[in-house]
Design an enzyme around this catalytic site. Sequence first.
Site, PDB file in Angstrom:
ATOM      1  N   PHE A  88      31.076  26.691  31.425  1.00  0.00           N
ATOM      2  CA  PHE A  88      31.343  27.056  30.026  1.00  0.00           C
ATOM      3  C   PHE A  88      30.108  26.940  29.141  1.00  0.00           C
ATOM      4  O   PHE A  88      29.991  27.634  28.143  1.00  0.00           O
ATOM      5  CB  PHE A  88      32.483  26.202  29.450  1.00  0.00           C
ATOM      6  CG  PHE A  88      32.243  24.720  29.490  1.00  0.00           C
ATOM      7  CD1 PHE A  88      32.523  23.986  30.624  1.00  0.00           C
ATOM      8  CD2 PHE A  88      31.729  24.065  28.385  1.00  0.00           C
ATOM      9  CE1 PHE A  88      32.287  22.621  30.664  1.00  0.00           C
ATOM     10  CE2 PHE A  88      31.498  22.692  28.413  1.00  0.00           C
ATOM     11  CZ  PHE A  88      31.772  21.975  29.562  1.00  0.00           C
ATOM     12  N   ASP A 105      37.804   5.617  29.626  1.00  0.00           N
ATOM     13  CA  ASP A 105      36.891   6.525  28.925  1.00  0.00           C
ATOM     14  C   ASP A 105      37.156   6.305  27.444  1.00  0.00           C
ATOM     15  O   ASP A 105      38.115   6.827  26.881  1.00  0.00           O
ATOM     16  CB  ASP A 105      37.149   7.972  29.338  1.00  0.00           C
ATOM     17  CG  ASP A 105      36.189   8.937  28.639  1.00  0.00           C
ATOM     18  OD1 ASP A 105      35.614   8.553  27.593  1.00  0.00           O
ATOM     19  OD2 ASP A 105      36.029  10.071  29.120  1.00  0.00           O
ATOM     20  N   LYS A 109      30.480  10.267  19.850  1.00  0.00           N
ATOM     21  CA  LYS A 109      31.745  10.629  19.200  1.00  0.00           C
ATOM     22  C   LYS A 109      32.106   9.526  18.194  1.00  0.00           C
ATOM     23  O   LYS A 109      31.485   9.412  17.158  1.00  0.00           O
ATOM     24  CB  LYS A 109      32.855  10.790  20.225  1.00  0.00           C
ATOM     25  CG  LYS A 109      32.731  11.753  21.423  1.00  0.00           C
ATOM     26  CD  LYS A 109      31.648  12.659  21.598  1.00  0.00           C
ATOM     27  CE  LYS A 109      31.682  13.639  22.749  1.00  0.00           C
ATOM     28  NZ  LYS A 109      32.058  13.309  24.045  1.00  0.00           N
ATOM     29  N   TYR A 118       9.401  -1.700  25.807  1.00  0.00           N
ATOM     30  CA  TYR A 118       9.942  -1.104  27.034  1.00  0.00           C
ATOM     31  C   TYR A 118      11.016  -1.997  27.634  1.00  0.00           C
ATOM     32  O   TYR A 118      12.051  -1.535  28.095  1.00  0.00           O
ATOM     33  CB  TYR A 118       8.819  -0.866  28.060  1.00  0.00           C
ATOM     34  CG  TYR A 118       9.311  -0.083  29.254  1.00  0.00           C
ATOM     35  CD1 TYR A 118       9.262   1.303  29.256  1.00  0.00           C
ATOM     36  CD2 TYR A 118       9.855  -0.734  30.364  1.00  0.00           C
ATOM     37  CE1 TYR A 118       9.751   2.035  30.326  1.00  0.00           C
ATOM     38  CE2 TYR A 118      10.351  -0.003  31.435  1.00  0.00           C
ATOM     39  CZ  TYR A 118      10.286   1.378  31.417  1.00  0.00           C
ATOM     40  OH  TYR A 118      10.775   2.094  32.469  1.00  0.00           O
ATOM     41  N   PHE A 133      38.554  15.346  32.303  1.00  0.00           N
ATOM     42  CA  PHE A 133      37.532  15.788  31.359  1.00  0.00           C
ATOM     43  C   PHE A 133      36.408  16.409  32.179  1.00  0.00           C
ATOM     44  O   PHE A 133      36.115  15.952  33.283  1.00  0.00           O
ATOM     45  CB  PHE A 133      37.016  14.652  30.471  1.00  0.00           C
ATOM     46  CG  PHE A 133      36.021  15.155  29.464  1.00  0.00           C
ATOM     47  CD1 PHE A 133      36.451  15.890  28.375  1.00  0.00           C
ATOM     48  CD2 PHE A 133      34.663  14.973  29.645  1.00  0.00           C
ATOM     49  CE1 PHE A 133      35.532  16.435  27.474  1.00  0.00           C
ATOM     50  CE2 PHE A 133      33.744  15.512  28.743  1.00  0.00           C
ATOM     51  CZ  PHE A 133      34.178  16.235  27.653  1.00  0.00           C
ATOM     52  N   THR A 134      35.758  17.432  31.628  1.00  0.00           N
ATOM     53  CA  THR A 134      34.791  18.236  32.389  1.00  0.00           C
ATOM     54  C   THR A 134      33.760  17.382  33.138  1.00  0.00           C
ATOM     55  O   THR A 134      33.697  17.411  34.368  1.00  0.00           O
ATOM     56  CB  THR A 134      34.070  19.205  31.433  1.00  0.00           C
ATOM     57  OG1 THR A 134      33.546  18.460  30.336  1.00  0.00           O
ATOM     58  CG2 THR A 134      35.023  20.253  30.892  1.00  0.00           C
ATOM     59  N   ARG A 138      38.382  26.047  25.235  1.00  0.00           N
ATOM     60  CA  ARG A 138      38.841  25.017  26.154  1.00  0.00           C
ATOM     61  C   ARG A 138      39.996  25.639  26.923  1.00  0.00           C
ATOM     62  O   ARG A 138      41.150  25.521  26.545  1.00  0.00           O
ATOM     63  CB  ARG A 138      39.306  23.758  25.405  1.00  0.00           C
ATOM     64  CG  ARG A 138      38.173  22.798  25.088  1.00  0.00           C
ATOM     65  CD  ARG A 138      37.575  22.222  26.347  1.00  0.00           C
ATOM     66  NE  ARG A 138      36.491  21.272  26.122  1.00  0.00           N
ATOM     67  CZ  ARG A 138      35.295  21.340  26.724  1.00  0.00           C
ATOM     68  NH1 ARG A 138      35.005  22.333  27.533  1.00  0.00           N
ATOM     69  NH2 ARG A 138      34.385  20.409  26.521  1.00  0.00           N
TER      70      ARG A 138
END
Length: 459
Positions: free
Chosen positions: A451, A218, A261, A75, A127-128, A385
């Site tokens: 979306f 990002d 990604k 943990y 970005f969303t 998009r």
Amino acid sequence: MKIQKRSWAEPYKMKMVELLRMTTKAQRIKAIKEAGYNTFLLKSDDVYIDLLTDSGTNAMSDRQWSAFMLGDEAYAGSKSFFHMEDAIKENYGYKYIVPTHQGRGAENILSKVLIKKGDIIPGNMYFTTTRLHQELAGGKFYDIIIDEAHDPTNEHPFKGNVDLNKLDVLVKKYGAKRIPYVSIATNVNMAGGQPISMDNLKKLRAYTKKQGIRIIHDMTRVAENAYFIQQREKGYERISIKKIVKEICFYTDGATMSAKKDALVNIGGFMATNEWDVFEEARNLVVVYEGLHTYGGLAGRDMEAIAVGINESLDDHHQHARVGQVEYLGQKLQSYGIPIVKPIGGHGIFVDAKAFLPHLTQDEFPAQALAAEIFIDSGVRTMERGIVSAGRKANGENYYPKLELVRFTIPRRVYTQAHMDVVAESAAAVFERRENIKGLKLIYEPKYLRFFQARFEKK
Ligand SMILES: *Cc1c(COP(=O)(O)O)cnc(C)c1O
């Protein structure tokens, strides 16, 4: 005859495969109807080639799978956390790391720490999830990407670049004190996977340093951005992707990362900062939202896989094959006359739905309709998009983004060239009967990130 050698074949081979279910057109028509014409609501069992996203859909390597077995599931103080932390510090150079379950977990914490009500966040395209967390924390996002990025036909090699004049206007209008940071994405997702140049980033660093404004990176697709810098920017032809990535990070003060990604895993992310105070506060918040500061919602095995994945993502041959496959699909689509965003980006092909379906207005959701048609044709799943993804402003009005795109996103190390051929041929078949494609109407709309769960009917 001079032989042109193909230089980007995959630097790996397969030792396990995942079997796919083949479907009939009748089955697919039923499936998309039941999904409310939203490809996010399809069951993946009904999908043949899944180009919905490159997020968490990558194939892990044998080394990553064996690292999985070494996961330390303690943990607190898991040694797997320290392995991940070492990989991040060594390859990206940031000082302090907070693990999170994925990118938006990092965005939530970072936004809460850095943004006060009324703050202004300039960025190279929204970005969303990033913008939503900025807004939920009380900030307002302003797009400062160069104009070329909004033009799908413009072939600028670095469409992720910042227009420093646009930033300067904001600084003069609101004052640097109200701008906690400039939000910089590498290989800008919403612009079509388009890179920012090192030159532009250096200039932005010089400007923000003078103003006392941070740059938050990002870095979800930083390695793909580095590949484009290596291919396109003078002086970087012979520099390794690993070195270019480190230099990019050096010009920024902190980062959020979706490891799903570039970093070649199925789940994971982190926040990074070079500031002790920011780290202290983020480390307190992570316990509330994600988990203890040495796991942040991840299993020990996930952190082991991220550590290995980060290293694999920085290999020049890997990136060459990765982006090479995307280019292959893009060129094939173009050979059929299909309008796509250019130059071809790093993680997918973005088909210009406005040009593909010029008879539809933006309120008829052309990109959403096109994604549904492609699925019906072949079982290839893509995503919208455009206006659906852009959502609504705080006052309830729709955002009307300039770009109305269907994204064919390529997972890393998953599909073959033959799969890419199937995809291109299917898009071409739909293109041939484009005049008969009808628009959609919205019948259900969730409040946030609509979306993902919106439902539609054929007009
Ligand atoms: C995916 C993504 C995120 C959010 O990360 P998640 O892991 O999906 O939460 C943030 N920024 C960019 C550019 C992304 O592509």
